[in-house]
Design an enzyme around this catalytic site. Structure first.
Site, mmCIF file in Angstrom:
data_model
loop_
_atom_site.group_PDB
_atom_site.id
_atom_site.type_symbol
_atom_site.label_atom_id
_atom_site.label_comp_id
_atom_site.label_asym_id
_atom_site.label_seq_id
_atom_site.Cartn_x
_atom_site.Cartn_y
_atom_site.Cartn_z
ATOM 1 C CB VAL A 46 -1.016 0.041 1.171
ATOM 2 C CG1 VAL A 46 -2.075 -1.023 1.018
ATOM 3 C CG2 VAL A 46 -0.329 -0.030 2.532
ATOM 4 C CG ASN A 68 -7.089 -3.368 8.509
ATOM 5 O OD1 ASN A 68 -7.389 -3.125 9.676
ATOM 6 N ND2 ASN A 68 -6.311 -4.390 8.173
ATOM 7 C CB SER A 71 -5.472 4.005 16.868
ATOM 8 O OG SER A 71 -5.177 3.715 18.224
ATOM 9 C CE1 TYR A 123 -0.433 2.091 14.998
ATOM 10 C CE2 TYR A 123 -1.265 2.758 17.142
ATOM 11 C CZ TYR A 123 -1.421 2.051 15.973
ATOM 12 O OH TYR A 123 -2.555 1.318 15.762
ATOM 13 C CB ALA A 124 0.422 8.878 18.858
ATOM 14 C CB ALA A 125 2.622 11.285 14.577
ATOM 15 C CB ILE A 162 -7.866 -5.107 18.903
ATOM 16 C CG1 ILE A 162 -8.695 -3.807 18.868
ATOM 17 C CG2 ILE A 162 -8.678 -6.301 18.407
ATOM 18 C CD1 ILE A 162 -9.941 -3.777 19.711
HETATM 19 P P1 NAP Z 1 -1.808 -7.039 12.011
HETATM 20 O O1 NAP Z 1 -2.362 -8.288 12.589
HETATM 21 O O2 NAP Z 1 -0.332 -6.826 12.028
HETATM 22 O O3 NAP Z 1 -2.369 -6.857 10.518
HETATM 23 C C1 NAP Z 1 -1.926 -5.811 9.683
HETATM 24 C C2 NAP Z 1 -1.746 -6.361 8.299
HETATM 25 O O4 NAP Z 1 -1.343 -5.295 7.428
HETATM 26 C C3 NAP Z 1 -0.659 -7.434 8.219
HETATM 27 O O5 NAP Z 1 -1.125 -8.582 7.540
HETATM 28 C C4 NAP Z 1 0.449 -6.736 7.465
HETATM 29 O O6 NAP Z 1 1.219 -7.615 6.666
HETATM 30 C C5 NAP Z 1 -0.351 -5.799 6.571
HETATM 31 N N1 NAP Z 1 0.517 -4.758 6.033
HETATM 32 C C6 NAP Z 1 1.519 -4.102 6.662
HETATM 33 N N2 NAP Z 1 2.126 -3.275 5.812
HETATM 34 C C7 NAP Z 1 1.503 -3.399 4.626
HETATM 35 C C8 NAP Z 1 1.714 -2.832 3.347
HETATM 36 N N3 NAP Z 1 2.675 -1.933 3.136
HETATM 37 N N4 NAP Z 1 0.891 -3.188 2.326
HETATM 38 C C9 NAP Z 1 -0.085 -4.106 2.521
HETATM 39 N N5 NAP Z 1 -0.318 -4.701 3.709
HETATM 40 C C10 NAP Z 1 0.483 -4.362 4.746
HETATM 41 O O7 NAP Z 1 -2.425 -5.753 12.749
HETATM 42 P P2 NAP Z 1 -3.883 -5.441 13.354
HETATM 43 O O8 NAP Z 1 -3.745 -5.339 14.823
HETATM 44 O O9 NAP Z 1 -4.928 -6.287 12.765
HETATM 45 O O10 NAP Z 1 -4.023 -3.935 12.848
HETATM 46 C C11 NAP Z 1 -4.781 -3.567 11.711
HETATM 47 C C12 NAP Z 1 -4.967 -2.068 11.740
HETATM 48 O O11 NAP Z 1 -5.647 -1.716 12.946
HETATM 49 C C13 NAP Z 1 -3.678 -1.251 11.736
HETATM 50 O O12 NAP Z 1 -3.850 -0.090 10.943
HETATM 51 C C14 NAP Z 1 -3.503 -0.846 13.187
HETATM 52 O O13 NAP Z 1 -2.754 0.336 13.341
HETATM 53 C C15 NAP Z 1 -4.946 -0.671 13.594
HETATM 54 N N6 NAP Z 1 -5.192 -0.739 15.032
HETATM 55 C C16 NAP Z 1 -4.857 -1.866 15.728
HETATM 56 C C17 NAP Z 1 -5.099 -1.900 17.090
HETATM 57 C C18 NAP Z 1 -4.746 -3.101 17.913
HETATM 58 O O14 NAP Z 1 -4.748 -2.986 19.154
HETATM 59 N N7 NAP Z 1 -4.485 -4.240 17.327
HETATM 60 C C19 NAP Z 1 -5.666 -0.798 17.748
HETATM 61 C C20 NAP Z 1 -5.993 0.325 16.993
HETATM 62 C C21 NAP Z 1 -5.758 0.349 15.634
HETATM 63 P P3 NAP Z 1 2.637 -8.119 7.244
HETATM 64 O O15 NAP Z 1 2.332 -8.964 8.430
HETATM 65 O O16 NAP Z 1 3.210 -8.860 6.078
HETATM 66 O O17 NAP Z 1 3.411 -6.874 7.609
#
Ligand code: NAP
Length: 257
Positions: free
Chosen positions: A63, A89, A141, A154-156, A187
């Site tokens: 992305v 996402n 977030s 991350y916060a930024a 999460i």
């Molecule tokens: P996750 O399990 O790490 O899933 C994120 C996915 O995005 C991974 O499969 C990752 O692939 C993929 N990704 C990373 N860089 C990418 C790129 N350049 N192009 C395409 N795909 C890419 O994380 P998650 O916890 O589900 O988080 C999903 C979203 O929710 C994120 O934006 C995160 O900031 C947000 N969020 C999460 C939480 C939490 O507590 N978990 C809270 C608030 C917000 P790789 O594994 O190959 O890098």
């Protein structure tokens, strides 16, 4: 079947929240375009949707890469002729107080978390504008609203995504395109498991203290966020525009409790 016949692109849906959302959207009748950097994880999500009787295709794309994102969007339009919902996402974590963050880490977190919203939106929007219809969901977030220790980069980015969501809504409302943001609390996904492992000497103790931060006394699960995304993707949320939707176990509004 709350998403019957909708064509939906979810970035980063090979894991965590994106994967849970892709599976739920598949059960609700959508054609789900699974995107991820990692081909095996992305293909696995897509295969699970199809095995459960849903419709899905996997497209590998980074992305942060304009050419890669444009090719992905062009391929979806060539096959399905439209994108009804875009869920931006994909995201990565960044650990450190501001003075501790190296410029390379800072740039990488900015690149994935902000350009990862900008680029898919840039290439999908003209198609939504042509059809005067669409819903975009941006992953922010609750950190956009409250301070959280050692997460400066991350916060930024998540604050930027929330501001961008509101800005996009103003520009695209005349085209009947809705743009809303999800603000999850903590999460339990591979993203958080990795954060616990790499940031604390005692990850189990850290996990217990993280749980106490929520009014709910527990972390959220990927399905909690997927259900909120389902609402924003469906026509049920047609009067929601530029809104932050909190799925945080009360962490934002309970911070002084
Ligand atoms: P996750 O399990 O790490 O899933 C994120 C996915 O995005 C991974 O499969 C990752 O692939 C993929 N990704 C990373 N860089 C990418 C790129 N350049 N192009 C395409 N795909 C890419 O994380 P998650 O916890 O589900 O988080 C999903 C979203 O929710 C994120 O934006 C995160 O900031 C947000 N969020 C999460 C939480 C939490 O507590 N978990 C809270 C608030 C917000 P790789 O594994 O190959 O890098």
């Amino acid at each position: 079947m709350r998403l019957q016949d909708k064509v939906i692109l979810i970035t980063g849906s090979g894991s965590g929240i994106g994967k849970a959302t892709a599976l739920l959207f598949g059960r609700e009748g959508a054609t789900v375009i699974v995107n991820d950097l990692d081909s095996s994880k992305g293909q696995e999500t897509s295969d699970e949707i199809v095995k459960a009787g849903g419709k899905s295709t996997f497209i590998q794309a980074d992305v942060t890469n304009p050419e890669s994102v444009k090719q992905m969007v062009d391929a979806i339009i060539a096959q399905y002729e439209r994108i009804d919902v875009l869920f931006n996402n994909a995201g990565i974590s960044g650990v450190g107080a501001l003075h501790e963050v190296e410029p390379e880490t800072w740039s990488r977190v900015m690149n994935v978390n902000i350009n990862g919203v900008y680029l898919p939106s840039k290439y999908v929007l003209p198609h939504m504008m042509d059809r005067r219809s669409g819903s975009i969901i941006n992953m922010s977030s609750c950190i956009a609203e409250i301070g959280l220790a050692v997460r400066a980069s991350y916060a930024a980015t998540k604050g930027a995504v929330l501001a961008l969501t509101k800005q996009m809504q103003v520009d695209y409302a005349p085209y009947n395109i809705r743009v809303n943001a999800l603000l999850p609390g903590t999460i339990l996904t591979p993203f958080v498991e990795n954060y616990l492992r790499t940031s604390y000497d005692n990850p189990e103790e850290a996990f217990e203290s993280l749980k106490k931060r929520q009014l709910s006394g527990d972390l959220g699960r990927p399905d909690d966020v997927a259900k909120a995304a389902l609402f924003l993707a469906s026509d049920e949320s047609q009067f929601m525009m530029g809104s932050p939707l909190y799925i945080d176990g009360g962490v934002v509004f309970g911070k002084n409790a």
